[in-house]
Design a protein around this motif. Structure first.
Motif, short mmCIF file in Angstrom:
data_model
loop_
_atom_site.label_atom_id
_atom_site.label_comp_id
_atom_site.label_asym_id
_atom_site.label_seq_id
_atom_site.Cartn_x
_atom_site.Cartn_y
_atom_site.Cartn_z
N GLY A 165 -12.82 4.59 10.71
CA GLY A 165 -11.72 3.68 10.42
C GLY A 165 -11.61 3.32 8.96
O GLY A 165 -11.73 4.18 8.07
N ALA A 166 -11.39 2.03 8.68
CA ALA A 166 -11.16 1.56 7.32
C ALA A 166 -12.37 1.81 6.42
O ALA A 166 -12.21 2.05 5.22
N ARG A 209 -2.24 13.67 -2.61
CA ARG A 209 -1.90 13.58 -1.19
C ARG A 209 -3.03 12.93 -0.40
O ARG A 209 -2.79 12.11 0.50
N HIS A 210 -4.25 13.30 -0.73
CA HIS A 210 -5.40 12.76 0.00
C HIS A 210 -5.54 11.26 -0.23
O HIS A 210 -5.89 10.51 0.69
N ILE A 211 -5.27 10.84 -1.46
CA ILE A 211 -5.37 9.41 -1.78
C ILE A 211 -4.31 8.62 -1.02
O ILE A 211 -4.58 7.56 -0.46
N THR A 218 -6.29 3.29 5.67
CA THR A 218 -7.08 2.07 5.47
C THR A 218 -6.25 0.84 5.80
O THR A 218 -6.69 -0.05 6.55
N ALA A 219 -5.05 0.78 5.25
CA ALA A 219 -4.18 -0.37 5.51
C ALA A 219 -3.81 -0.47 6.99
O ALA A 219 -3.83 -1.56 7.58
N GLY A 291 -5.90 -6.09 -1.76
CA GLY A 291 -4.65 -6.38 -1.06
C GLY A 291 -4.76 -6.30 0.45
O GLY A 291 -3.98 -6.95 1.15
N VAL A 292 -5.73 -5.54 0.95
CA VAL A 292 -5.91 -5.45 2.41
C VAL A 292 -7.13 -6.24 2.87
O VAL A 292 -7.60 -6.08 4.01
N GLY A 293 -7.66 -7.09 1.99
CA GLY A 293 -8.74 -8.00 2.37
C GLY A 293 -10.13 -7.41 2.35
O GLY A 293 -11.03 -7.94 3.01
#
Length: 309
Positions: A165-166, A209-211, A218-219, A291-293
């Motif tokens: 996951g993230a 593209r991968h980034i 992740t988000a 930004g995503v904590g």
């Protein structure tokens, strides 16, 4: 609100989420079809290696800006940057192998007929070519194959076995984005070996593209994370980032340039210029993860020790 109504809302949200994932994957697949490279064919592996070109942009060297760097001969600087470039590439290969295994495990759960899985498989194919490209470039320079220490490779086995996951995608960002920032400088710098510039150009174009893929996943996976899950990912992400950033340069590169290893390591540890470059190289990752904590709490201590914050 009734339970049935709540379930309908969850289903609609899930459908919209999947539509967004599949739509993004279609666009990334189209980009891959337009701009993908085979380094075996795109790079002239028999081209001469100039004696007067750096292996990478010297400002990215771990010793640039130190008193030791000022004492080094120009040939020592050229030799050091060739070996540092190979060391960074070796770290890249190590993490790309981890990434490929995490991706396969994630994709195993999904329908291979979907664009999401097909782009994931496309990325794995890209990463295979990138790893071969990095290894061949070091060979062409006549430089040893620098690999992380055995204990770190063993730790990587544990990380790839449990990260998902993230955590998996966020860890990927730390590895990919700092290399991306370095290589954007390498490919534009005419002081640098043509081989390094070509390798960097290919990697930057395909890695974009991968980034994007890693950021979106992740988000997406953090949207439903609980507070405890967020804290768990945050801490383990900081550990992985620390290990990645602090192991870019193998200490053996200093001996290869004719330097005293203990003196060079001490100079690198105290080199504020290099620390600033690391913060510069990871700043986009930090801004996104914040930004995503995923930046904050006790984990920031490790990020500061790695000169990421």
């Amino acid at each position: 609100m009734t339970l049935a109504h709540t379930n309908r809302i969850d289903t609609v949200h899930g459908d919209a989420e999947d539509d967004g994932r599949q739509g993004s994957a279609r666009r990334l697949l189209a980009s891959s079809a337009r701009r993908s490279y085979d380094p075996t064919l795109e790079i002239d592996w028999d081209a001469p290696i100039p004696d007067d070109k750096y292996g990478m942009t010297p400002e990215w060297s771990s010793l640039y800006g130190t008193e030791l760097w000022d004492r080094m001969t120009e040939q020592q600087r050229i030799t050091l940057t060739k070996h540092e470039a190979a060391s960074i590439a070796g770290a890249g290969i190590w993490f790309e192998m981890i990434l490929m295994q995490m991706l396969v495990r994630d994709l195993y759960q999904h329908d291979p007929a979907t664009p999401y899985v097909q782009f994931g498989l496309t990325e794995i194919a890209d990463e295979c070519r990138h790893s071969i490209m990095f290894a061949r470039s070091a060979q062409r320079f006549g430089v040893p194959s620098y690999r992380p220490a055995r204990w770190l490779r063993t730790s990587g086995r544990l990380f790839k076995a449990v990260a998902s996951g993230a955590l998996a995608f966020g860890g990927t960002l730390f590895a990919e984005e700092i290399l991306d920032m370095m290589q954007r400088d390498f490919m534009r710098d005419d002081r640098v070996q043509p081989l390094t510039r070509t390798v960097s150009h290919i990697h930057v174009l395909e890695e974009s593209r991968h980034i994007r893929y890693a950021r979106e996943e992740t988000a997406r996976r953090m949207r439903t994370a609980t507070r405890s899950q967020r804290a768990w990912v945050r801490m383990h992400l900081a550990v992985s980032a620390y290990l990645i950033v602090t192991n870019l340069v193998n200490e053996r590169v200093y001996a290869a340039a004719g330097l005293d290893v203990a003196e060079a390591k001490a100079a690198a540890r105290a080199n504020t210029h290099y620390h600033d470059k690391l913060r510069f190289g990871t700043r986009r990752t930090v801004e996104f993860l914040d930004g995503v904590g995923l930046i904050g709490g006790p984990s920031t201590l490790l990020l500061r020790r790695a000169h990421i914050l």
